[in-house]
Design a protein around this motif. Sequence first.
Motif, PDB file in Angstrom:
ATOM      1  N   GLU A 166      -8.282  -0.222  -1.073  1.00 13.48           N
ATOM      2  CA  GLU A 166      -8.590   1.020  -0.365  1.00 13.48           C
ATOM      3  C   GLU A 166      -7.286   1.669   0.093  1.00 13.48           C
ATOM      4  OE1 GLU A 166     -11.189   2.650   3.432  1.00 13.48           O
ATOM      5  OE2 GLU A 166     -11.162   0.514   2.974  1.00 13.48           O
ATOM      6  N   ILE A 167      -7.115   2.910  -0.279  1.00 14.17           N
ATOM      7  CA  ILE A 167      -5.943   3.667   0.163  1.00 14.17           C
ATOM      8  C   ILE A 167      -6.364   4.449   1.401  1.00 14.17           C
ATOM      9  CG2 ILE A 167      -4.277   5.453  -0.418  1.00 14.17           C
ATOM     10  CD1 ILE A 167      -4.630   4.688  -3.361  1.00 14.17           C
ATOM     11  N   LYS A 168      -5.799   4.055   2.525  1.00 13.40           N
ATOM     12  CA  LYS A 168      -6.170   4.674   3.795  1.00 13.40           C
ATOM     13  C   LYS A 168      -5.077   5.634   4.254  1.00 13.40           C
ATOM     14  CE  LYS A 168      -8.528   0.508   5.360  1.00 13.40           C
ATOM     15  NZ  LYS A 168      -8.562  -0.547   6.363  1.00 13.40           N
ATOM     16  N   ASN A 169      -5.496   6.738   4.819  1.00 18.01           N
ATOM     17  CA  ASN A 169      -4.570   7.682   5.462  1.00 18.01           C
ATOM     18  C   ASN A 169      -3.363   8.024   4.594  1.00 18.01           C
ATOM     19  OD1 ASN A 169      -6.178   7.535   7.844  1.00 18.01           O
ATOM     20  ND2 ASN A 169      -5.131   5.633   8.390  1.00 18.01           N
ATOM     21  N   CYS A 170      -3.605   8.389   3.332  1.00 21.61           N
ATOM     22  CA  CYS A 170      -2.472   8.616   2.439  1.00 21.61           C
ATOM     23  C   CYS A 170      -1.572   9.751   2.941  1.00 21.61           C
ATOM     24  CB  CYS A 170      -2.916   8.822   1.000  1.00 21.61           C
ATOM     25  SG  CYS A 170      -3.978  10.202   0.700  1.00 21.61           S
ATOM     26  N   GLU A 177      -6.520  13.456  -2.361  1.00 18.59           N
ATOM     27  CA  GLU A 177      -7.603  12.576  -1.897  1.00 18.59           C
ATOM     28  C   GLU A 177      -8.434  12.050  -3.065  1.00 18.59           C
ATOM     29  OE1 GLU A 177      -8.117  11.367   1.111  1.00 18.59           O
ATOM     30  OE2 GLU A 177      -6.413  12.475   1.921  1.00 18.59           O
ATOM     31  N   ASN A 224      -0.861  10.415   6.107  1.00 17.46           N
ATOM     32  CA  ASN A 224      -0.011   9.829   7.154  1.00 17.46           C
ATOM     33  C   ASN A 224       1.084   8.960   6.544  1.00 17.46           C
ATOM     34  OD1 ASN A 224      -1.497  11.059   9.169  1.00 17.46           O
ATOM     35  ND2 ASN A 224      -2.782   9.275   9.536  1.00 17.46           N
ATOM     36  N   SER A 230      -7.757   3.877  -5.998  1.00 18.26           N
ATOM     37  CA  SER A 230      -8.403   2.817  -5.221  1.00 18.26           C
ATOM     38  C   SER A 230      -9.396   2.054  -6.079  1.00 18.26           C
ATOM     39  CB  SER A 230      -9.132   3.410  -4.012  1.00 18.26           C
ATOM     40  OG  SER A 230      -8.226   3.921  -3.083  1.00 18.26           O
ATOM     41  N   ALA A 274       0.840  -1.203   0.000  1.00 18.34           N
ATOM     42  CA  ALA A 274       0.000   0.000   0.000  1.00 18.34           C
ATOM     43  C   ALA A 274       0.876   1.255   0.000  1.00 18.34           C
ATOM     44  CB  ALA A 274      -0.938  -0.011   1.202  1.00 18.34           C
ATOM     45  N   ASP A 332      -8.821   8.184  -4.379  1.00 17.19           N
ATOM     46  CA  ASP A 332     -10.091   7.506  -4.634  1.00 17.19           C
ATOM     47  C   ASP A 332     -10.098   6.843  -6.008  1.00 17.19           C
ATOM     48  OD1 ASP A 332     -11.034   8.309  -2.152  1.00 17.19           O
ATOM     49  OD2 ASP A 332     -12.202   9.996  -2.950  1.00 17.19           O
TER      50      ASP A 332
END
Length: 108
Positions: free
Chosen positions: A61-65, A48, A67, A55, A24, A52
């Motif tokens: 799912e790309i989470k907390n990109c 963001e 971070n 993804s 990821a 999306d």
Amino acid sequence: MRMQGLLPALPVKPAKKLCWTGKATDLVELLYALDTCDCINDGEIGVEELADVLSEIFGVEIKNCYNVYMNMKRRKDDSRTYFLDELREKLNKRMVESDLKGGKFKKR
């Protein structure tokens, strides 16, 4: 001409399902590189929104990109772009090998 009905419509082939099988973090690194180079919609897309889209394309799912990006910035090596460095290295190696084989490359 196609839009005016003068040429027949091309058959629509269903898109092949793509699945991101790398890390990821690597996808986020690629995402930020694409965003930085403004090569998607002339840079008129936010991180963001691009996350999306990627993804959806890659079925992950790309989470907390943000971070993940901050963690990439904290890397202590000479280069903090591990995945992009690997891409560059492997593509150059492929080109050299192709040159040695007379310009041919193996198809998948």
